[in-house]
Design a protein around this motif. Sequence first.
Motif, PDB file in Angstrom:
ATOM      1  N   TYR A  99      -5.979  -2.330  -5.790  1.00 53.15           N
ATOM      2  CA  TYR A  99      -5.910  -1.137  -4.939  1.00 53.15           C
ATOM      3  C   TYR A  99      -7.135  -0.271  -5.206  1.00 53.15           C
ATOM      4  O   TYR A  99      -7.463  -0.012  -6.369  1.00 53.15           O
ATOM      5  N   GLU A 116       3.538  -2.420   2.707  1.00 55.19           N
ATOM      6  CA  GLU A 116       2.842  -3.209   1.702  1.00 55.19           C
ATOM      7  C   GLU A 116       3.732  -4.312   1.132  1.00 55.19           C
ATOM      8  O   GLU A 116       3.255  -5.423   0.861  1.00 55.19           O
ATOM      9  N   ARG A 146       2.008   1.370  -4.545  1.00 55.71           N
ATOM     10  CA  ARG A 146       1.678   0.317  -5.516  1.00 55.71           C
ATOM     11  C   ARG A 146       2.824   0.104  -6.509  1.00 55.71           C
ATOM     12  O   ARG A 146       3.205  -1.034  -6.818  1.00 55.71           O
ATOM     13  N   TRP A 176       3.914   4.180   2.543  1.00 55.50           N
ATOM     14  CA  TRP A 176       3.213   2.906   2.694  1.00 55.50           C
ATOM     15  C   TRP A 176       3.938   1.742   2.039  1.00 55.50           C
ATOM     16  O   TRP A 176       3.575   0.581   2.255  1.00 55.50           O
ATOM     17  N   PHE A 186      -5.809  -3.938  -1.353  1.00 56.20           N
ATOM     18  CA  PHE A 186      -5.538  -2.815  -0.458  1.00 56.20           C
ATOM     19  C   PHE A 186      -6.597  -1.735  -0.690  1.00 56.20           C
ATOM     20  O   PHE A 186      -6.824  -1.323  -1.831  1.00 56.20           O
ATOM     21  N   THR A 207      -0.339  -5.799 -10.324  1.00 52.80           N
ATOM     22  CA  THR A 207      -1.097  -4.844  -9.520  1.00 52.80           C
ATOM     23  C   THR A 207      -2.014  -3.996 -10.389  1.00 52.80           C
ATOM     24  O   THR A 207      -1.686  -3.660 -11.527  1.00 52.80           O
ATOM     25  N   ARG A 213       3.643  -7.160   3.500  1.00 52.48           N
ATOM     26  CA  ARG A 213       2.376  -7.875   3.479  1.00 52.48           C
ATOM     27  C   ARG A 213       2.239  -8.731   2.216  1.00 52.48           C
ATOM     28  O   ARG A 213       1.682  -9.825   2.253  1.00 52.48           O
ATOM     29  N   VAL A 216       5.626  -1.783  -4.898  1.00 50.15           N
ATOM     30  CA  VAL A 216       5.320  -3.212  -4.819  1.00 50.15           C
ATOM     31  C   VAL A 216       5.570  -3.883  -6.160  1.00 50.15           C
ATOM     32  O   VAL A 216       6.212  -4.942  -6.245  1.00 50.15           O
ATOM     33  N   GLU A 253      -6.369  -5.694   2.955  1.00 53.02           N
ATOM     34  CA  GLU A 253      -5.590  -4.779   3.788  1.00 53.02           C
ATOM     35  C   GLU A 253      -6.338  -3.454   3.801  1.00 53.02           C
ATOM     36  O   GLU A 253      -6.347  -2.722   2.811  1.00 53.02           O
ATOM     37  N   THR A 259      -7.740   2.226   0.640  1.00 46.06           N
ATOM     38  CA  THR A 259      -6.936   3.330   1.166  1.00 46.06           C
ATOM     39  C   THR A 259      -7.768   4.446   1.800  1.00 46.06           C
ATOM     40  O   THR A 259      -7.398   5.611   1.732  1.00 46.06           O
ATOM     41  N   HIS A 284      -0.265   6.592  -2.074  1.00 50.10           N
ATOM     42  CA  HIS A 284      -0.681   5.190  -2.180  1.00 50.10           C
ATOM     43  C   HIS A 284      -0.349   4.622  -3.556  1.00 50.10           C
ATOM     44  O   HIS A 284       0.031   3.451  -3.687  1.00 50.10           O
TER      45      HIS A 284
END
Length: 368
Positions: free
Chosen positions: A42, A270, A61, A266, A102, A74, A273, A64, A125, A104, A57
Amino acid sequence: MYKNLAAALVAACCFSAPAFAQPAANTTAAPPAAGAPLKIGYLYVTPITHAGWTQQHEQARREVQEAFGARVQTTGIEDVPESADAERVLRDLVRQGNKLIFTTSFGYGKSVLKVAHEFPQVKFECLTCVQGAANVATTNARYYEGRYLAGIAAGRMSRTHVAGYVAGFPIPEVLQGINAFTLGMRSVDPRAEVKVVWLNEWFDPAREREAALTLINQGADVLAFHTGSTAVMAAAEERGKLAVAYHSDMRQVAPNAQLLAVTHHWGDYEKRRVQAVLDGSWQPTSLWGGVKEGMVRVGDFGPGVPPAVQQEVLARQKDIAAGTLKPFTGPLVDNEGRQRLPAGQSLNDAQIQQMNWLVQGAQGRVTQ
């Protein structure tokens, strides 16, 4: 969000950041070990603070990581400038074995496209970006929908009929927000005016605070902002005014001043995805989601907002989700008196995305 964009309408919060080492010339990505987790990187355009754009954001994360557990690993890198530094960081993430990245901020777009071309096996992304590629998906949110709803609340609560708006750059996304906020406010208070101060910065707490105080001194008793810190909220709290939190709930900073919060979400996108990468179904899609998709939401009302106002705003939020309320519906007239849209029509997505004017009731100029 985006970055400095005087020549190219790009933007996103520019500040100094540590220099990043130039990567080696090797362009081979490290292959993942058998059974190893999917590595996901990220890039954040500001420092991670307790509230705001990057915090939302970072929250995604964490969602996720929690959702997929040991199946993913991550890594978030904060305060990355939208410059050649972004390219170096992206390449470094690829060489560390990240197979999904990702970013941002809109200002990362060119760097993403360049690095994605170099590493076609890596999926990118590009959040808030426009241009995609075979291995680059794009998504953004209809922030203006939340702004319209916040305008309704501001119109109901203002006693001076004047709101202040601290804005970063005069790009379409920001103009959409100012215009939607003004239209929402004037839908319940036709006398309402919105005074705009441009900073040409995304993250400068001292200047954000100064602009907020200037607007208060000009009669604004409700403030809104499209910048990266909580300075406007703090100024409103200090002066006993109301303010609309943006990106995330900011009651921790302004427990009495917060009118409501327009929040961005988000995590669900995410997670979908990431799952697509894991099951091999990932495609370079393009999404512009809003209230309906759960990417934009209003709520977190402050203690001084009457239940009737809260109920009205939440009812209009349902209308937007159902498609029965479209903020940019005619007649629309700009603040120079020109008709932009006749009655009975609504702006289409292309027109909204290219917005370069201010609506009647918004005091300010687009060209700074």
